[in-house]
Design an enzyme around this catalytic site. Structure first.
Site, PDB file in Angstrom:
ATOM      1  N   ALA A 179       0.828  -1.025  -0.051  1.00 32.38           N
ATOM      2  CA  ALA A 179       0.008  -0.085  -0.052  1.00 32.38           C
ATOM      3  C   ALA A 179       0.726   1.289   0.125  1.00 32.38           C
ATOM      4  O   ALA A 179       1.800   1.318   0.464  1.00 32.38           O
ATOM      5  CB  ALA A 179      -0.945  -0.054   1.274  1.00 32.38           C
ATOM      6  N   LYS A 180       0.530   2.333  -0.608  1.00 33.98           N
ATOM      7  CA  LYS A 180       1.198   3.462  -0.595  1.00 33.98           C
ATOM      8  C   LYS A 180       0.867   4.468   0.412  1.00 33.98           C
ATOM      9  O   LYS A 180       0.091   5.251   0.521  1.00 33.98           O
ATOM     10  CB  LYS A 180       1.173   4.313  -2.076  1.00 33.98           C
ATOM     11  CG  LYS A 180       2.183   4.155  -3.006  1.00 33.98           C
ATOM     12  CD  LYS A 180       1.834   4.794  -4.386  1.00 33.98           C
ATOM     13  CE  LYS A 180       2.403   6.082  -4.097  1.00 33.98           C
ATOM     14  NZ  LYS A 180       3.743   6.198  -4.425  1.00 33.98           N
ATOM     15  N   THR A 181       1.430   3.907   1.835  1.00 36.46           N
ATOM     16  CA  THR A 181       0.752   4.720   2.994  1.00 36.46           C
ATOM     17  C   THR A 181       1.960   5.831   3.218  1.00 36.46           C
ATOM     18  O   THR A 181       2.911   5.532   3.009  1.00 36.46           O
ATOM     19  CB  THR A 181       0.923   3.753   4.176  1.00 36.46           C
ATOM     20  OG1 THR A 181       2.143   3.113   4.184  1.00 36.46           O
ATOM     21  CG2 THR A 181      -0.226   2.651   4.231  1.00 36.46           C
TER      22      THR A 181
END
Ligand code: PMP
Length: 333
Positions: free
Chosen positions: A178-180
């Site tokens: 995920a691109k957190t």
């Protein structure tokens, strides 16, 4: 005079970082369910995501084609699909569907009538004004803004790259698929260390010492005409450009890519190395820690792939029309 025996470990080329200008005070943003002036798209200092990094984002490029008088968004749907996966990881639920977000993005671009290359930043986040540490029972919000941006790094002369002393954040600590937002502290530390030492980029190793990726890009190495790239279990973000390169290498160059564990020392021995990502596009790496890769010049396979990729992204290759979403109505000829 004492002769220097050891080769210098610092790069021979001065780094020339290209800082993209974010017109933060200008333009439009999708915010609070409407398209508003950027100056109105602001949050409180007590916003959960600002305090704890509880957000996720995307980075998307749109390429201007002057001949077509058209702006093409590259892999629009793929980015918003990954965005939806990132949101699920953080329990972010928003009313806008993937289709809605694609349509809103096109509308923002249309309203600003961009006639140049553009970068688009969707961001979904925990918007509650609270310091309670949780992911559940919080309000969520989504915003999208866009601004003109050309090349993020120099993609023609070759990058000088270090191996970071920072390890890539483990997927067991923060989900890297995920691109957190919070995970980008890891990238910021690594790129900051690298640029302070005069490098253009840096390569992360995993906790177990395998090659992972760049600070915000994936990595490929070319050896004896074959491509290798770190496997997804080595804590990489599964890049959309990475997938595009795997597809294009096979379709147009007849080159298969092997996704596997890669040792640090394999990098020094590669014929060519290149980085892929929305920001860096396809960027040749010519030196790692001062050691030349192959000839020490951008590799021929890398540059051929870069040429084809940029042509496809700019809507110049009908074989890749599915990659490009036009922003403006087609010209009547
Ligand atoms: N890894 C990281 C950590 C990134 O931030 C990015 C940029 N999104 C990439 C890889 C490349 O991904 P993409 O090709 O989808 O831009």
């Amino acid at each position: 005079m004492v002769q220097q025996i050891n080769p210098p470990t610092t790069p021979t080329k001065a780094a020339t970082p290209v800082i993209p200008t974010v017109a933060a005070e200008q333009g439009l943003a999708y915010f609070g369910g409407a398209i508003v002036p950027m100056s109105e798209a602001t949050v409180s200092v007590s916003t959960h995501a600002l305090n704890y990094g509880t957000g996720c984002f995307e980075g998307i490029r749109a390429y201007w084609n002057a001949d077509h008088e058209q702006l093409y968004v590259l892999k629009l749907r793929e980015h918003f699909e990954r965005f939806a996966h990132s949101q699920r990881m953080l329990r972010i639920e928003i009313p806008e569907s993937t289709e809605d977000l694609c349509a809103i993005t096109l509308e923002i671009l249309r309203r600003q009538n961009f006639h140049q290359d553009v970068y688009i930043r969707p961001l979904a986040y925990k918007s509650s004004r609270t310091i309670k540490l949780t992911l559940s029972s919080l309000e969520n919000a989504v915003t999208i803004f866009a601004f003109p941006m050309g090349n993020y790094v120099d993609i023609s002369t070759g990058l000088h790259v270090s191996i970071s002393s920072w390890r890539r954040v483990s997927g067991n600590a923060i989900p890297v698929r995920a691109k957190t937002v919070g995970a980008y502290v890891n990238s910021a530390l690594a790129i900051d260390e690298a640029t302070a030492a005069g490098y253009d980029e840096t390569i992360f190793l995993t906790e177990s010492g395998n090659v992972s990726e760049g600070s915000s890009c994936n990595l490929f190495l070319v050896r004896r005409g074959q491509f290798s790239t770190p496997r997804t279990s080595d804590d990489i973000l599964e890049g959309i450009t990475r997938n595009a390169v795997i597809e294009m290498a096979e379709r147009n160059l007849g080159i298969q890519t092997t996704e596997r564990a890669i040792d640090r020392t394999e990098l020094y021995d590669a014929d060519e190395i290149f980085l892929t990502g929305t920001g860096v596009q396809i960027s040749p790496v010519t030196h790692i820690e001062g050691r030349p890769i192959g000839s020490g010049k951008p590799g021929p396979i890398t540059m051929e792939l870069q040429r084809r990729y940029l042509a496809a992204a700019r809507g110049e290759n009908p074989d890749y029309a599915a990659w490009c979403t036009p922003v403006y109505p087609a010209r009547s000829s």
